[in-house]
Every structure is written in C-alpha cells, then in structure tokens.
Design an enzyme around this catalytic site. Structure first.
Site, PDB file in Angstrom:
ATOM      1  NE  ARG A 262      -3.695   2.112   2.685  1.00  0.00           N
ATOM      2  CZ  ARG A 262      -3.411   3.197   3.392  1.00  0.00           C
ATOM      3  NH1 ARG A 262      -2.256   3.318   4.013  1.00  0.00           N
ATOM      4  NH2 ARG A 262      -4.302   4.173   3.480  1.00  0.00           N
ATOM      5  CB  SER A 331     -12.314  -1.395   1.862  1.00  0.00           C
ATOM      6  OG  SER A 331     -10.981  -1.449   1.472  1.00  0.00           O
ATOM      7  CE  LYS A 360      -9.439   4.122   4.200  1.00  0.00           C
ATOM      8  NZ  LYS A 360      -9.218   4.696   2.878  1.00  0.00           N
TER       9      LYS A 360
HETATM   10  C1  LIG Z   1      -7.073  -5.545   3.930  1.00  0.00           C
HETATM   11  C2  LIG Z   1      -7.438  -4.136   3.634  1.00  0.00           C
HETATM   12  N1  LIG Z   1      -8.620  -3.684   4.039  1.00  0.00           N
HETATM   13  C3  LIG Z   1      -8.976  -2.411   3.775  1.00  0.00           C
HETATM   14  C4  LIG Z   1      -8.128  -1.567   3.075  1.00  0.00           C
HETATM   15  C5  LIG Z   1      -8.525  -0.161   2.728  1.00  0.00           C
HETATM   16  O1  LIG Z   1      -8.669   0.012   1.333  1.00  0.00           O
HETATM   17  P1  LIG Z   1      -9.277   1.391   0.761  1.00  0.00           P
HETATM   18  O2  LIG Z   1     -10.577   1.597   1.431  1.00  0.00           O
HETATM   19  O3  LIG Z   1      -9.226   1.367  -0.685  1.00  0.00           O
HETATM   20  O4  LIG Z   1      -8.267   2.468   1.301  1.00  0.00           O
HETATM   21  P2  LIG Z   1      -6.732   2.612   0.902  1.00  0.00           P
HETATM   22  O5  LIG Z   1      -5.991   1.497   1.552  1.00  0.00           O
HETATM   23  O6  LIG Z   1      -6.615   2.549  -0.581  1.00  0.00           O
HETATM   24  O7  LIG Z   1      -6.350   3.919   1.465  1.00  0.00           O
HETATM   25  C6  LIG Z   1      -6.898  -2.084   2.681  1.00  0.00           C
HETATM   26  N2  LIG Z   1      -6.016  -1.347   2.013  1.00  0.00           N
HETATM   27  N3  LIG Z   1      -6.574  -3.367   2.961  1.00  0.00           N
HETATM   28  C1  LIG Z   2      -5.684   1.020   5.124  1.00  0.00           C
HETATM   29  C2  LIG Z   2      -6.779   1.019   6.077  1.00  0.00           C
HETATM   30  N1  LIG Z   2      -8.058   0.740   5.733  1.00  0.00           N
HETATM   31  C3  LIG Z   2      -8.890   0.808   6.738  1.00  0.00           C
HETATM   32  C4  LIG Z   2     -10.349   0.580   6.645  1.00  0.00           C
HETATM   33  O1  LIG Z   2     -11.044   0.768   7.647  1.00  0.00           O
HETATM   34  O2  LIG Z   2     -10.781   0.184   5.578  1.00  0.00           O
HETATM   35  S1  LIG Z   2      -8.133   1.251   8.184  1.00  0.00           S
HETATM   36  C5  LIG Z   2      -6.644   1.315   7.406  1.00  0.00           C
HETATM   37  C6  LIG Z   2      -5.392   1.670   8.089  1.00  0.00           C
HETATM   38  C7  LIG Z   2      -4.917   0.573   8.997  1.00  0.00           C
HETATM   39  O3  LIG Z   2      -3.719   0.961   9.518  1.00  0.00           O
HETATM   40  P1  LIG Z   2      -3.305   0.678  11.021  1.00  0.00           P
HETATM   41  O4  LIG Z   2      -3.138  -0.791  11.150  1.00  0.00           O
HETATM   42  O5  LIG Z   2      -2.008   1.411  11.175  1.00  0.00           O
HETATM   43  O6  LIG Z   2      -4.373   1.250  11.895  1.00  0.00           O
END
Ligand SMILES: Cc1ncc(COP(=O)(O)OP(=O)(O)O)c(N)n1
Ligand SMILES: Cc1nc(C(=O)O)sc1CCOP(=O)(O)O
Ligand SMILES: [Mg+2]
Length: 437
Positions: A262, A331, A360
């Site tokens: 990512r 997601s 995020k």
């Molecule tokens: C395993 C997993 N779950 C959720 C996310 C979030 O994807 P998305 O909503 O497209 O947000 P970004 O990661 O693109 O900012 C994820 N990356 N992985």
């Molecule tokens: C990439 C991403 N997606 C989310 C969702 O809710 O879909 S939360 C998230 C960030 C997760 O990072 P951390 O483990 O540092 O909290």
C-alpha cells in the site's frame, strides 16, 4: 456427492445447500418450504433432469416447479447442455454462443448465477463451461479427460461448489475450484475399471493416493492466508530507514501470511521495481502478494491480486482486468457493500476501522458491532483492519465471528524499528487465540 437428495453443509448456525435429483413436483415443493425455515447462506441447484446417457429423469410438471419455484431461491444453477436445452423447451446448444444465450435465458428464471456446463459438447479438446452473473460471462476452460469413468461428475461439481462457498469462496472462485477438483479426480480415475456399464465411477478420494495434479490449473486463494495480513506504508518505512523489500522480507520472517503493498506516495516506476522484487520474496516463501489500488502495477509484476476500496475501481472491473485466477479484496463497512463485493466476484473483504487509526485519514470507526454486522452478512471471508495491534488483536479474534479469518495491520508492524519482532509477537498472540477457540 449424492444424486437424489439435498446436501447440507453446516458451519456454526449457517447452512449451505446443494440439491441433487428431485424426481417430482411434490418433492420440490417440500424442499422449497424447508429451505425457508433454515438460515441458508447459499443454495446450489444442480437441475438433474437428463442422465449422461440421455434419459429424461423428470416429468414436465417437475420442470415447471424447478423453473418457477426453486430457481428463484437459488444462488447458482448448474445445468449441463442437455439440461439447459430441456429447461428452455428443447433449444439446440452446439456452440459457446448457444451456451451464453442459454445462460442468459436461465438467469431470467431468478438465480443469481448460472453455470452452463459444456462437458458434453462434442469435438473439443477442452471442457468449456459458461459462467454468467447477470452482466458478464466467464468461459471456464479445463482439459477434457478421455475416460468412461464420468458417473456423477455433475453432482460432484455442485457439491464441491457448495463446499467451497461454505469455506468462504466467492462464487466464481468456488466454481473454479470445483471444476479443478472434478478435472483432477477424472484424471486420476481415468484408467480404473469398475463395473460393466457404459459409465464407470470416479475416485473422489484420489488425493489420498495421488500427488497433486496441476495441468493448467492455478494456485487458488486460500482464505486462511488472511490470518496475519501485513499492509506496507512507504512513509513508515522511510521513517525507520527500511526499503519496501526489507520491510516485506522482515514481515514474512516474522510470520505474515499475506502481504499488501500500500504505497500511496511513490512514483510508478519505483513502485513497479519494488513490487517485482517483493514478488520474488513472496513467491519463494509461498506468501501471496497483493497490490493496493494499482491494477496496472499488479498486472505488470504478476502479483497475486489487488485490494480495492469503495472509491477505487470496482471489483467487477478489476476482475475483468485480472482474470479469474487472481485474488481480489474489497474494503467494506456495511452488509450491503459486502453483498455487492460478493456479487462483483471479490475473494475476501477488508472490514474496518475496527478501532480508530491515524494511518488512513478520516476513516470511520465501526467498532466490534460494525465488524460483526459485516461478518454475519458476508458470504466471503473477512479480515479486520484499523488500529489493530498486539494489545487488541486477541480481542478481535476472540469475537469468534464465523467468517473472520484474521487481522490486517499497518502501523503496529511497519511503524516500528524491528518489523520481524513485531510481526512474530502479533502472530504468537493470534495463534494462542486460535488454539483456545
Ligand atoms: C485488507 C485491507 N482492508 C482495507 C483496506 C482499505 O482500502 P481502501 O478503502 O481502498 O483504502 P486505501 O488502503 O486505498 O487507502 C486495505 N487497504 N486493505
Ligand atoms: C488502510 C486502512 N483501511 C482501513 C479501513 O477501515 O478500511 S483502516 C486502514 C489503516 C490501517 O492501519 P493501522 O493498522 O495502522 O491502523
Ligand atoms: Mg484504495
């Protein structure tokens, strides 16, 4: 596999059903009434009406009941070409185009998916089935195994689809795994001589006595790989002086079971170079590598799949671009999004934020209740994400939600000096919860 019954695969309180031969309208009626009383997650209808030798196995009133009552309740209907023809009043099916037309017509009776099986089509070295989801067609190609031992292939395929759905597969993936299983079983049974009839049985337990068979078949998605999902972040790597490759290597060393790149602020050329290097690392460890958002990078490095969110390209479009063999994660924050992801052909859901996160921006927190709602509605395996760390990961898995396969973590692995130590620690926490379950 059975032919004159319904098979119920039961996991916790949820039920996946496959129907076999239903010889009378009365039996179909009783079945439909019973299905309404069970918490059925998915219904696979194998409309057994014509035997492989061509004999009709049902009368006209049964046909009407199939079409008008049972199909509307079905998630997938799996006729062979003879059954498709019978269902459609005797139309001739000779080509793939005919099979597509038939799939479209049968779809109008109400199932969510149709699989028209082309195993009986003559003159082809391939066994081509047509899968239709109401919008797109997918041609599933397998090797035609020359053997008389084909008795029960349709029943086995439908049973295997139901079993794969129960394990958490998307419909397309379930069909592919089932097709692969039948092809492998036929291959390993092709020389058996059992009985004197025109058709012989085949060996469903071939895996106990044979090495893996892999002609043309790809490694499929295993939902258990979602157990400890490491999601990289280039800003965190920069902060700690880690390259993407080193971070991925360390996460795998610590026991990550799947990795997602990512990388939000990296130039495309550098991203592709890093992705190719990470593919080599992941491949040699047997860990799937997915790319966040960027289908182009995933295609260019032949990644195992892509993860997309609600504002990215849809899973349906990604599936078109990647083809049937790749992993697609979506997601989802609501049951409706989970349902749509399943329809679009996704393989798993990422559900969060379970806890608040700073990784995020502006990410709504769902809490355990939101996670629970998505998991209970989902037909796909789910990985929890958002603010998960060594302190709270155990409590997420202790929820014991049937589809929840693991946790996805960014900062608690990568915003740390020693990625392998953090990953190993989290893995041992998750493993101890699993052992207690
Ligand atoms: C395993 C997993 N779950 C959720 C996310 C979030 O994807 P998305 O909503 O497209 O947000 P970004 O990661 O693109 O900012 C994820 N990356 N992985
Ligand atoms: C990439 C991403 N997606 C989310 C969702 O809710 O879909 S939360 C998230 C960030 C997760 O990072 P951390 O483990 O540092 O909290
Ligand atoms: Mg995204």
């Amino acid at each position: 596999s059975g032919s004159s019954s319904s098979r119920f695969f039961r996991i916790c309180r949820l039920t996946w059903v496959k129907t076999g031969m239903l010889p009378s309208a009365g039996i179909i009626k009783i079945l439909c009434e019973s299905l309404q009383k069970f918490p059925v997650k998915a219904l696979v209808v194998d409309p057994v009406m014509v035997s492989t030798s061509g004999d009709s196995l049902s009368d006209p009133s049964t046909l009407t009941y199939y079409r008008d009552e049972l199909f509307a309740m079905a998630d997938i209907v799996t006729p062979n070409v003879k059954e498709a023809s019978k269902l459609l009043g005797g139309v001739s099916l000779h080509t793939i185009a005919d099979m597509r037309d038939a799939a479209e017509s049968i779809y109008k009776f109400g199932p969510r998916y149709v699989l028209v099986k082309g195993g009986d089509m003559p003159d082809s070295s391939e066994a081509i089935d047509v899968f239709y989801d109401g919008k797109e067609f997918v041609e599933l190609r397998g090797h035609r195994i020359k053997t008389r031992n084909t008795h029960g292939t349709g029943c086995t395929l439908a049973s295997s689809i139901a079993a794969e759905l129960a394990k958490g597969s998307s419909m397309l993936n379930a069909v592919q795994v089932a097709k692969n299983f039948v092809e492998s079983a036929l291959h390993h049974s092709k020389d058996l001589v059992i009985g004197n009839g025109p058709q012989g049985p085949f060996d469903h337990l071939f895996r106990l006595r044979c090495p893996p068979y892999n002609i043309g078949s790809q490694q499929r998605f295993n939902p258990d790989s979602l157990f400890l999902y490491a999601v990289t972040d280039s800003r965190m790597n920069k902060r700690w002086g880690h390259s993407i490759e080193d971070a991925v290597k360390a996460a795998i060393e610590g026991g990550a079971t799947i990795v997602q790149l990512r990388e939000k602020d990296i130039e495309s050329r550098a991203f592709l170079e890093a992705a190719k290097a990470c593919m080599d690392i992941c491949k040699s460890s047997g860990v799937p590598l997915l790319i966040n958002d960027r289908v182009d990078i995933a295609l260019a490095c032949n990644a195992d799949g892509v993860h997309v969110g609600q504002s990215d390209i849809s899973a349906r479009e990604v599936r078109k671009l990647l083809g049937p063999g790749k992993i697609i994660g979506v997601s989802c924050k609501t049951p409706a999004q989970a349902e749509q992801a399943w329809r679009d052909g996704a393989d798993y859901l990422g559900c969060g934020g379970v806890f608040p996160t700073t990784t995020k921006a502006n990410n709504p927190t769902l809490g355990f209740e939101g996670l629970k709602a998505v998991c209970l509605a989902s037909k796909l395996p789910v990985v929890a994400i958002g603010g998960i760390n060594a302190t709270n990961a155990g409590s997420v898995m202790e929820l014991g939600l049937p589809n929840l396969k693991g946790v996805a973590v960014v900062s608690a692995l990568f915003d740390r000096e020693c990625v392998s130590t953090e990953t190993r620690n989290l893995r041992s926490i998750l493993t101890s919860v699993r052992c207690l379950a």
